[in-house]
Scaffold this active site. Structure first.
Site, mmCIF file in Angstrom:
data_model
loop_
_atom_site.group_PDB
_atom_site.id
_atom_site.type_symbol
_atom_site.label_atom_id
_atom_site.label_comp_id
_atom_site.label_asym_id
_atom_site.label_seq_id
_atom_site.Cartn_x
_atom_site.Cartn_y
_atom_site.Cartn_z
ATOM 1 N N TRP A 1 4.693 6.770 4.196
ATOM 2 C CA TRP A 1 5.387 8.020 3.884
ATOM 3 C C TRP A 1 5.870 8.093 2.446
ATOM 4 C CZ3 TRP A 1 9.931 6.354 2.046
ATOM 5 C CH2 TRP A 1 10.349 5.093 2.458
ATOM 6 N N LYS B 1 -4.833 8.206 9.669
ATOM 7 C CA LYS B 1 -3.558 8.427 10.362
ATOM 8 C C LYS B 1 -2.448 8.302 9.319
ATOM 9 C CE LYS B 1 -0.355 6.123 11.941
ATOM 10 N NZ LYS B 1 0.799 6.980 11.581
ATOM 11 N N PRO B 2 -1.816 9.427 8.974
ATOM 12 C CA PRO B 2 -0.718 9.345 7.999
ATOM 13 C C PRO B 2 0.575 8.918 8.682
ATOM 14 C CG PRO B 2 -1.008 11.616 8.698
ATOM 15 C CD PRO B 2 -2.026 10.794 9.463
ATOM 16 N N ALA B 3 1.617 8.677 7.903
ATOM 17 C CA ALA B 3 2.906 8.277 8.478
ATOM 18 C C ALA B 3 3.486 9.415 9.304
ATOM 19 C CB ALA B 3 3.866 7.881 7.368
ATOM 20 N N GLY C 1 1.195 -0.178 3.841
ATOM 21 C CA GLY C 1 2.452 -0.163 4.577
ATOM 22 C C GLY C 1 3.108 -1.529 4.502
ATOM 23 N N SER C 2 3.880 -1.839 5.513
ATOM 24 C CA SER C 2 4.665 -3.078 5.465
ATOM 25 C C SER C 2 3.784 -4.302 5.758
ATOM 26 C CB SER C 2 5.785 -3.004 6.501
ATOM 27 O OG SER C 2 5.224 -2.854 7.789
ATOM 28 N N GLU D 1 -2.690 -3.039 1.533
ATOM 29 C CA GLU D 1 -1.749 -2.823 0.421
ATOM 30 C C GLU D 1 -0.360 -2.894 1.035
ATOM 31 O OE1 GLU D 1 -2.389 -2.493 -2.728
ATOM 32 O OE2 GLU D 1 -4.556 -2.224 -2.696
ATOM 33 N N GLU E 1 12.566 -7.304 1.074
ATOM 34 C CA GLU E 1 12.287 -6.074 0.325
ATOM 35 C C GLU E 1 13.427 -5.090 0.615
ATOM 36 O OE1 GLU E 1 8.833 -3.897 1.742
ATOM 37 O OE2 GLU E 1 8.292 -3.325 -0.307
HETATM 38 P P1 NAP Z 1 4.987 0.745 7.958
HETATM 39 O O1 NAP Z 1 6.107 0.842 8.912
HETATM 40 O O2 NAP Z 1 4.172 -0.497 7.961
HETATM 41 O O3 NAP Z 1 4.064 2.029 8.217
HETATM 42 C C1 NAP Z 1 2.926 2.291 7.464
HETATM 43 C C2 NAP Z 1 1.959 3.067 8.312
HETATM 44 O O4 NAP Z 1 1.554 2.247 9.393
HETATM 45 C C3 NAP Z 1 2.543 4.333 8.942
HETATM 46 O O5 NAP Z 1 1.532 5.306 9.029
HETATM 47 C C4 NAP Z 1 2.957 3.839 10.305
HETATM 48 O O6 NAP Z 1 3.038 4.871 11.264
HETATM 49 C C5 NAP Z 1 1.794 2.914 10.606
HETATM 50 N N1 NAP Z 1 2.075 1.921 11.647
HETATM 51 C C6 NAP Z 1 3.235 1.317 11.954
HETATM 52 N N2 NAP Z 1 3.051 0.466 12.998
HETATM 53 C C7 NAP Z 1 1.741 0.535 13.343
HETATM 54 C C8 NAP Z 1 0.916 -0.079 14.343
HETATM 55 N N3 NAP Z 1 1.406 -0.976 15.201
HETATM 56 N N4 NAP Z 1 -0.388 0.260 14.402
HETATM 57 C C9 NAP Z 1 -0.902 1.159 13.557
HETATM 58 N N5 NAP Z 1 -0.192 1.772 12.589
HETATM 59 C C10 NAP Z 1 1.111 1.459 12.476
HETATM 60 O O7 NAP Z 1 5.452 0.939 6.457
HETATM 61 P P2 NAP Z 1 6.310 2.137 5.868
HETATM 62 O O8 NAP Z 1 7.733 1.870 6.181
HETATM 63 O O9 NAP Z 1 5.724 3.437 6.223
HETATM 64 O O10 NAP Z 1 6.032 1.950 4.306
HETATM 65 C C11 NAP Z 1 6.797 1.112 3.528
HETATM 66 C C12 NAP Z 1 6.063 -0.179 3.255
HETATM 67 O O11 NAP Z 1 4.823 0.114 2.629
HETATM 68 C C13 NAP Z 1 6.817 -1.058 2.275
HETATM 69 O O12 NAP Z 1 6.760 -2.387 2.691
HETATM 70 C C14 NAP Z 1 6.044 -0.860 0.989
HETATM 71 O O13 NAP Z 1 6.179 -1.914 0.070
HETATM 72 C C15 NAP Z 1 4.656 -0.677 1.470
HETATM 73 N N6 NAP Z 1 3.818 0.034 0.511
HETATM 74 C C16 NAP Z 1 2.866 -0.672 -0.146
HETATM 75 C C17 NAP Z 1 2.086 -0.047 -1.098
HETATM 76 C C18 NAP Z 1 1.025 -0.816 -1.825
HETATM 77 O O14 NAP Z 1 0.200 -0.181 -2.460
HETATM 78 N N7 NAP Z 1 1.009 -2.134 -1.755
HETATM 79 C C19 NAP Z 1 2.263 1.309 -1.373
HETATM 80 C C20 NAP Z 1 3.246 2.009 -0.679
HETATM 81 C C21 NAP Z 1 4.011 1.352 0.268
HETATM 82 P P3 NAP Z 1 4.470 5.536 11.583
HETATM 83 O O15 NAP Z 1 4.867 6.263 10.369
HETATM 84 O O16 NAP Z 1 4.193 6.438 12.728
HETATM 85 O O17 NAP Z 1 5.406 4.421 11.921
#
Ligand code: NAP
Length: 479
Positions: A148, A172-174, A226-227, A248, A383
């Site tokens: 997101w 699948k977006p956030a 994502g995380s 990423e 983080e």
């Molecule tokens: P996240 O909780 O891991 O979510 C990322 C995406 O994964 C969302 O679309 C989320 O859906 C989905 N997701 C969560 N659990 C899942 C599962 N079990 N199966 C499939 N998809 C799943 O991370 P976030 O809080 O959105 O983003 C923040 C993190 O992203 C931070 O750690 C940040 O450092 C990292 N990030 C990294 C980069 C990079 O380029 N390295 C860039 C931006 C962000 P929902 O939204 O429905 O939960």
């Protein structure tokens, strides 16, 4: 007005029986009602992408490039509308949202150009009768999951190279930012992407959709931003079908200010990159190491700049710091700040949730500077993803590179010094994928973005970003 958000499957805008709400994180107001997709929708989307792959992968690179150019132009034409939507949905100030749309469009342009440069090679053989030819071909159906915090650029950073390579995609977006994704899909449809080539599944529960992406045999690549925790889980699941993955993930960037650096310049840089997107960027510094000789000047400059940052609804003129994404984010930051304070850190400004008046229904935290941070504190390892700048003093006796490398993350790092040898040594010895030297913005569509260690696998953007979506095929001819 509540926006009605459908999914996009096989060239059709599709509703679901259930919907979920999208809120403005600055006001708590519901701004969208979006289709809540399930595994059946995800499977239909993967199958549509699989069917479309046969023809899309055989189009010429020039025709795919032409579509991406049109999408780039359309995104620029719609920049202010997309930015306004992003501010409502994600919270970042309008100017930052417009910058993100520009960054997102940069990927469309870059990969429109790179599409035509997927050169192969010929390799000399030891056998006189043999010739080797190497070609690159699209990997197949790509499943993409995006976060997101950068709801448009994280999409185009995946979609543009995948389309350029000749892959078809299911995204699948956030859950908190599906509206931005829907608008991007409308532009791509208008640009001429054929039915089935791109598909969008929105959902309130990501796990079942992720399961389809990891298990469906037609998916040949999973690309995730994502995380780290979710990235690891998806990598494990995707390994069962031996799918390619790009990850990423999270970061814990060190920001090193050596004693010969200009502390005012470095503090200005730190104030800008730490508070980028309210600290919700994977490349935000999480540990700001400052040499003791220049600590006072650095901290004074940093604090005075931060005190001037206006917090509020990103749609208002002059707001520099928008809301956080949700309540969980506030709780995590409060926990880190309280833990640091209990263990001896000082709060020079901020340090608390903002409540009342215009903050009452949003998720606001005041921009914070902590000094006296050390490795016993949660913030030194976790983080933060919020507007807290932890400052850690060091001196000549400390091995600053070892301190900076003391994390399982390895995404971005920053170094401030006027000494060329110090700069070069730091770049060589820091275990991070992206290093800014006296520079807080070492990113561009033209440059490879990605992390080492638990910050991920693979690179996005640049020439490398296209190869992530291509197989290398060798042909050996006997003539
Ligand atoms: P996240 O909780 O891991 O979510 C990322 C995406 O994964 C969302 O679309 C989320 O859906 C989905 N997701 C969560 N659990 C899942 C599962 N079990 N199966 C499939 N998809 C799943 O991370 P976030 O809080 O959105 O983003 C923040 C993190 O992203 C931070 O750690 C940040 O450092 C990292 N990030 C990294 C980069 C990079 O380029 N390295 C860039 C931006 C962000 P929902 O939204 O429905 O939960």
């Amino acid at each position: 007005m509540v926006i009605d958000g459908p999914m996009f499957i096989d060239g059709e805008w599709v509703k679901a029986e259930q919907t979920f709400e999208v809120i403005n994180p600055a006001t708590g107001v519901v701004i969208g009602s979006v289709a809540d997709g399930n595994q059946t929708h995800a499977t239909q989307a993967v199958e549509a992408a699989h069917k479309a792959f046969a023809s899309w992968s055989r189009t010429t690179a020039h025709s795919r490039s032409a579509i991406l150019y049109r999408a780039w132009q359309l995104m620029l034409d719609n920049k202010s509308e997309l930015a306004a939507l992003m501010t409502r949905e994600q919270g970042k100030p309008l100017k930052a949202a417009a910058n993100e749309v520009q960054y997102a469009a940069d990927f469309l342009l870059w990969f429109a150009e790179e599409a035509k440069r997927t050169y192969g090679e010929t390799i000399p053989s030891a056998r006189p009768d043999q010739r080797f030819i190497v070609q690159h071909q699209p990997v197949g159906v790509v499943a993409a999951i995006t976060p997101w915090n950068y709801p448009i650029s994280m999409l185009t950073r995946k979609l543009a190279p995948a389309l350029a390579a000749g892959c078809t995609v299911v995204v699948k977006p956030a859950e908190s930012t599906p509206l931005c994704a829907i608008e991007v899909f409308k532009l791509l449809q208008e640009a001429g992407v054929p039915a089935g080539v791109i598909n969008l599944i929105t959902a309130s529960d990501p796990a079942p959709i992720g399961k389809v992406f990891c298990e469906h045999p037609a998916v040949r690549k999973l690309t995730f931003t994502g995380s780290t925790a979710v990235g690891k889980k998806l990598s494990q699941d995707a390994a069962v079908g031996l799918k390619r993955v790009s990850m990423e993930l999270g970061g814990h960037a060190p920001f090193i200010v050596y004693k010969d650096a200009d502390p005012v310049h470095a503090a200005k840089g730190a104030s800008l990159v730490k508070f980028l997107n309210t600290g919700q960027a994977c490349i935000c510094p999480n540990r700001i190491f400052v040499h003791k000789n220049i600590l006072t000047e650095f901290v004074e400059t940093l604090t005075s700049r931060i005190k001037k940052m206006r917090v509020g609804n990103g749609a208002e003129e002059g707001v520099a710091i928008g809301p956080l994404v949700d309540e969980k984010a506030i709780v995590k930051i409060e926990n880190q700040v309280n833990d640091a304070q209990d263990k001896g850190a000082d709060i020079l400004c901020g340090g608390e949730r903002l409540t009342g008046d215009t903050f009452a229904d949003g998720f606001f935290f005041s921009p914070t500077v902590l000094t006296g941070v050390d490795d016993s504190m949660l913030i030194y390892r976790e983080e933060t993803f919020g507007p807290v700048a932890p400052v850690i003093p060091f001196d000549d006796n400390d091995d600053i590179i070892a301190m900076a490398n003391d994390t399982h993350y390895g995404l971005a790092a920053y170094v401030y010094t006027k000494d060329l040898s110090t700069a070069l040594r730091s770049v060589e010895q820091l275990n991070f994928g992206i290093i800014g030297v006296n520079d807080i913005n070492p990113t561009s569509a033209a440059a490879p973005f990605g992390g080492m260690n638990e910050s991920g696998l693979g690179r996005e953007g640049a020439r490398e970003g296209l190869l992530e979506y291509m197989e290398t095929k060798l042909a050996g001819f006997s003539i």
